[in-house]
Design a protein around this motif. Structure first.
Motif, PDB file in Angstrom:
ATOM      1  N   UNK A 289      -9.265  20.388 -34.408  1.00  0.00           N
ATOM      2  CA  UNK A 289      -8.335  21.365 -33.827  1.00  0.00           C
ATOM      3  C   UNK A 289      -8.829  21.818 -32.457  1.00  0.00           C
ATOM      4  N   UNK A 290     -10.137  22.010 -32.301  1.00  0.00           N
ATOM      5  CA  UNK A 290     -10.687  22.427 -31.001  1.00  0.00           C
ATOM      6  C   UNK A 290     -10.377  21.363 -29.945  1.00  0.00           C
ATOM      7  N   UNK A 291     -10.630  20.100 -30.313  1.00  0.00           N
ATOM      8  CA  UNK A 291     -10.381  19.012 -29.358  1.00  0.00           C
ATOM      9  C   UNK A 291      -8.896  18.966 -28.987  1.00  0.00           C
ATOM     10  N   UNK A 292      -8.036  19.096 -29.995  1.00  0.00           N
ATOM     11  CA  UNK A 292      -6.593  19.027 -29.751  1.00  0.00           C
ATOM     12  C   UNK A 292      -6.086  20.198 -28.932  1.00  0.00           C
ATOM     13  N   UNK A 293      -6.525  21.403 -29.306  1.00  0.00           N
ATOM     14  CA  UNK A 293      -6.078  22.616 -28.595  1.00  0.00           C
ATOM     15  C   UNK A 293      -6.541  22.577 -27.138  1.00  0.00           C
ATOM     16  N   UNK A 294      -7.787  22.128 -26.967  1.00  0.00           N
ATOM     17  CA  UNK A 294      -8.333  22.099 -25.608  1.00  0.00           C
ATOM     18  C   UNK A 294      -7.563  21.110 -24.726  1.00  0.00           C
ATOM     19  N   UNK A 295      -7.328  19.917 -25.273  1.00  0.00           N
ATOM     20  CA  UNK A 295      -6.624  18.899 -24.501  1.00  0.00           C
ATOM     21  C   UNK A 295      -5.204  19.361 -24.165  1.00  0.00           C
ATOM     22  N   UNK A 308     -11.096  17.730 -17.536  1.00  0.00           N
ATOM     23  CA  UNK A 308     -10.962  17.807 -18.997  1.00  0.00           C
ATOM     24  C   UNK A 308     -12.073  17.006 -19.677  1.00  0.00           C
ATOM     25  N   UNK A 309     -12.363  15.832 -19.099  1.00  0.00           N
ATOM     26  CA  UNK A 309     -13.401  14.987 -19.690  1.00  0.00           C
ATOM     27  C   UNK A 309     -14.763  15.677 -19.635  1.00  0.00           C
ATOM     28  N   UNK A 310     -15.024  16.315 -18.476  1.00  0.00           N
ATOM     29  CA  UNK A 310     -16.302  17.033 -18.311  1.00  0.00           C
ATOM     30  C   UNK A 310     -16.401  18.152 -19.349  1.00  0.00           C
ATOM     31  N   UNK A 311     -15.309  18.911 -19.494  1.00  0.00           N
ATOM     32  CA  UNK A 311     -15.312  20.042 -20.432  1.00  0.00           C
ATOM     33  C   UNK A 311     -15.525  19.534 -21.861  1.00  0.00           C
ATOM     34  N   UNK A 313     -17.106  16.880 -22.833  1.00  0.00           N
ATOM     35  CA  UNK A 313     -18.522  16.517 -22.972  1.00  0.00           C
ATOM     36  C   UNK A 313     -19.386  17.743 -23.170  1.00  0.00           C
ATOM     37  N   UNK A 314     -19.102  18.794 -22.386  1.00  0.00           N
ATOM     38  CA  UNK A 314     -19.900  20.019 -22.493  1.00  0.00           C
ATOM     39  C   UNK A 314     -19.755  20.639 -23.877  1.00  0.00           C
ATOM     40  N   UNK A 315     -18.533  20.598 -24.401  1.00  0.00           N
ATOM     41  CA  UNK A 315     -18.306  21.184 -25.730  1.00  0.00           C
ATOM     42  C   UNK A 315     -19.061  20.394 -26.795  1.00  0.00           C
ATOM     43  N   UNK A 316     -19.106  19.061 -26.621  1.00  0.00           N
ATOM     44  CA  UNK A 316     -19.856  18.245 -27.587  1.00  0.00           C
ATOM     45  C   UNK A 316     -21.345  18.611 -27.524  1.00  0.00           C
ATOM     46  N   UNK A 317     -21.857  18.763 -26.294  1.00  0.00           N
ATOM     47  CA  UNK A 317     -23.270  19.141 -26.139  1.00  0.00           C
ATOM     48  C   UNK A 317     -23.522  20.484 -26.835  1.00  0.00           C
ATOM     49  N   UNK A 318     -22.617  21.434 -26.599  1.00  0.00           N
ATOM     50  CA  UNK A 318     -22.779  22.751 -27.214  1.00  0.00           C
ATOM     51  C   UNK A 318     -22.777  22.634 -28.732  1.00  0.00           C
ATOM     52  N   UNK A 319     -21.880  21.772 -29.241  1.00  0.00           N
ATOM     53  CA  UNK A 319     -21.774  21.629 -30.697  1.00  0.00           C
ATOM     54  C   UNK A 319     -23.041  21.026 -31.282  1.00  0.00           C
ATOM     55  N   UNK A 320     -23.541  19.993 -30.612  1.00  0.00           N
ATOM     56  CA  UNK A 320     -24.750  19.337 -31.126  1.00  0.00           C
ATOM     57  C   UNK A 320     -25.928  20.311 -31.077  1.00  0.00           C
ATOM     58  N   UNK A 321     -25.985  21.091 -29.983  1.00  0.00           N
ATOM     59  CA  UNK A 321     -27.065  22.073 -29.864  1.00  0.00           C
ATOM     60  C   UNK A 321     -26.976  23.094 -31.002  1.00  0.00           C
ATOM     61  N   UNK A 322     -25.774  23.577 -31.251  1.00  0.00           N
ATOM     62  CA  UNK A 322     -25.602  24.574 -32.306  1.00  0.00           C
ATOM     63  C   UNK A 322     -25.929  24.005 -33.676  1.00  0.00           C
ATOM     64  N   UNK A 323     -25.488  22.750 -33.915  1.00  0.00           N
ATOM     65  CA  UNK A 323     -25.786  22.176 -35.236  1.00  0.00           C
ATOM     66  C   UNK A 323     -27.281  21.929 -35.373  1.00  0.00           C
ATOM     67  N   UNK A 324     -27.966  21.665 -34.230  1.00  0.00           N
ATOM     68  CA  UNK A 324     -29.424  21.522 -34.244  1.00  0.00           C
ATOM     69  C   UNK A 324     -30.083  22.832 -34.630  1.00  0.00           C
TER      70      UNK A 324
END
Lengths: 330, 328
Positions: A289-295, A308-311, A313-324
């Motif tokens: 839903x986040x990916x869809x809403x953002x796009x 959009x592509x940059x954003x 990527x940044x969200x994926x980095x944030x997600x991986x960091x948080x899951x870490x």
């Protein structure tokens, strides 16, 4: 004096624990908060548009195929692996189904053949990883490469089209003014969620993902369970690919390519939703839903596709960091 | 032990003889001392319908004209293709053919060819003259834009004050150039560009889905807000047409490529209004004629850049057009 010191120490410890709890809550709820914030942000920017029925339907339609493929990825990631071939498998399944339909095979035969493609690719992945001990990265990267090549052979390097209306209806038809892929996505998601939560094999997958050695010592047939996870992921990806071909009314060798990265991203985003920090279907759907809403929101605001592509990527980095952080906390 | 030395000696002698043989047959640059006309052909776009046709068509021409052909298919992977072509250049050739690979991606090939003094004859390898090629025969981008925008203008009663979405993909030189020209022409005609700029498809592999989403999202935000969509290639145009149909919009769409799917959509009479046929078989014939002239007389083509005319495909002439994905 001693009492005063003791009291100060107690207060400090309490404050520390409280701030840890706040941090923990923030991390736990971050993905859901992010989704809510995104919705509020886009609603504030375009109150006349963003939460209208047409646009919400739009978002659901756009994420329905990704939700199915991310569901497949979730199963594999619950087991502690991941599958880079889901996008390629979906494209090949859509291509095989479409080509068979163009060769005037019946709809049932073509659909079964498409699903069989997913089953075959999933089985190959499962055997390579569970029985031949290849790393999931190498095995699924290799199968992805071969599957893309097969898809080019099947389509002859071109886009195949002209499938019967009854097939296209699966991806373009509507029930109660909602596109059919949305219902398929909901149905498949419920099945995956129930399978992961309430079946023996689902619990075994969780056990393997938690600690493979403990699972093995507890009597779980790890190899068989991993084989099953990859096979099921292949089948579900194939269903997603068939629906994508029906939705577009055409099939091409790489038309599902984006779904691999986005499905992994969605699962990572979803891992922060539950306390254990493990892959889970509900979290994955929040990620989708986040990916869809953002796009959709960025498109509506007219934001450049490269930004959009940059954003993303940044969200994926944030997600991986948080899951870490989540895993460390665990 | 003595036998082992004998075997080793024989192997070394055989290797030396083989290497000597190889080096005498590949004198480099001029393509050898025999009468064989050696041609290296390469394309990065062999996985596209037109690229796949080009590979087959060049192979057929080589067979017909008695060329010794080395075909390199790059799969859009320049890291793989460029060294393969450079290695072939090292083996010697008379001529290099570039099919659909932009000048900017093959600098190392151009350098190697110049060093070996082998001319490069190109087909649709950039939109501007360059000294990388002795000739580059491509299609007229301005004409593509004029014809497609003319069709849109006729359909919607002029362009002034109309909102038109332009869908492009900048990494592709041809699409980049014609999208830029389209925006220029639209702004000059007083039209408004939907979203304020070219909507860039980031991954052409999923271009149809991206274009579909661009249009669907724009229509959700601006119901009835689009008067037309101009797309730089057919796959994106088909995605846009589908989004418009799903959004109950009658806005017309034009593309470029004349794919069979687009032609069928034009004939069906929905949102897909027109596309452009680029005469690739005729372009290849022109290129081969230039190569044969060079082979016979050593004369290089008079022009280093040729832009040929294109055909607008509409409902009226759609039945007479050979789709670009059915060329070979």
């Amino acid at each position: 004096m001693t009492n005063q010191k003791e009291s100060t120490r107690t207060t400090a410890v309490a404050l520390q624990q409280s701030s840890r709890r706040v941090g923990s809550v923030l991390i736990s709820g971050s993905t859901v908060f992010a989704l809510i914030l995104l919705i509020l942000f886009f609603f504030a920017m375009r109150p006349d548009t963003f939460l209208t029925f047409v646009n919400v339907r739009n978002i659901l339609y756009q994420i329905s195929i990704l939700a199915i493929i991310a569901g497949a990825q979730t199963i594999v990631m619950v087991v502690g692996d991941f599958d880079l071939s889901v996008g390629a498998t979906s494209s090949l399944a859509g291509a095989v189904t479409s080509v068979l339909l163009l060769q005037e095979q019946g709809l049932g035969v073509a659909l079964l053949a498409g699903v069989a493609v997913g089953l075959a690719v999933g089985l190959v992945n499962g055997v390579l990883i569970a029985y031949l001990k290849m790393s999931a990265f190498v095995a699924t990267l290799a199968t992805m490469t071969s599957v893309v090549g097969i898809a080019y052979l099947v389509t002859g390097g071109t886009t195949v089209f002209g499938m019967p209306a009854e097939f296209n209806q699966l991806g373009q038809g509507r029930f109660l003014n909602i596109p059919l892929p949305v219902y398929f996505a909901i149905g498949i998601s419920i099945l995956i969620w129930a399978g992961l939560k309430y079946t023996t094999v689902g619990r075994r997958w969780h056990a393997i993902g938690g600690n493979v050695e403990v699972a093995r010592l507890s009597g779980v047939n790890v190899r068989w369970a991993r084989l099953l996870a990859f096979t099921l992921a292949g089948v579900i990806s194939a269903i997603g690919g068939i629906l994508l071909a029906a939705r577009l009314g055409s099939a091409a060798a790489e038309q599902g390519a984006d779904n691999t990265l986005f499905s992994v991203a969605a699962v990572f985003l979803g891992m922060t939703v539950i306390r254990s920090g493990a892959s889970n279907l509900l979290g994955t759907l929040v990620g989708v839903a986040i990916i869809g809403v953002m796009s959709n929101g960025l498109n509506i605001l007219g934001v450049n596709a490269y930004v959009q592509q940059v954003v993303t990527g940044l969200i994926i980095i944030a997600a991986v960091t948080l899951s870490g952080l989540k895993t460390r906390e665990r | 032990m003595r036998n082992k030395f004998k075997v080793a000696g024989a192997l070394v002698a055989a290797a030396v003889l083989a290497l000597t043989g190889c080096s005498s047959s590949g004198s480099g640059g001029g393509g050898g001392e025999d009468d064989t006309f050696k041609v290296i052909a390469f394309t990065s776009g062999n996985q596209t319908p037109v690229g796949a046709w080009w590979v087959k068509a060049v192979e057929a021409k080589a067979k017909e004209l008695g060329w010794e052909l080395k075909m390199v298919q790059g799969d859009f992977d320049f890291q793989k293709m460029n060294p393969a072509v450079e290695s072939a250049i090292g083996q010697g050739a008379d001529v290099i053919l570039d099919g659909y690979t932009d000048n900017s991606s093959i600098a190392s090939i151009v350098t190697a060819a110049k060093d070996a003094e082998i001319p490069i004859f190109a087909q649709d390898a950039g939109t501007e003259p360059t000294d990388s090629f002795v000739t580059n025969i491509t299609t007229n981008q301005q004409q593509i834009v004029d014809k497609t925008l003319g069709a849109i203008s006729d359909k919607i009663g002029g362009l002034e004050g109309k909102t038109i979405m332009v869908i492009g993909h900048d990494p592709h030189a041809g699409i980049r150039e014609r999208s830029r020209l389209a925006v220029e022409a639209l702004e000059k005609a007083g039209a408004k560009i939907a979203g304020g700029e070219i909507q860039q498809v980031t991954n052409p592999g999923v271009g149809r889905t991206e274009a579909l989403n661009f249009v669907a999202d724009y229509l959700a935000a601006n119901p009835n807000g689009l008067d037309a969509v101009w797309a730089g290639w057919d796959d994106a145009a088909l995605g846009a047409a589908q989004a418009l149909a799903e959004g109950d919009s009658a806005a017309p769409v034009t593309g470029v490529d004349a794919l069979s799917e687009t032609i069928a959509a034009i004939e069906a009479g929905g949102n897909m209004l027109a596309t452009i046929e680029q005469p690739w078989p005729a372009v290849l014939d022109m290129l081969v004629k230039d190569v044969e002239e060079y082979r016979k007389s050593g004369t290089l083509p008079a022009k280093d850049f040729v832009a040929v005319d294109v055909t607008l495909v509409t409902k009226e002439n759609a039945a007479d057009i050979t789709p670009s994905d059915k060329l070979g």
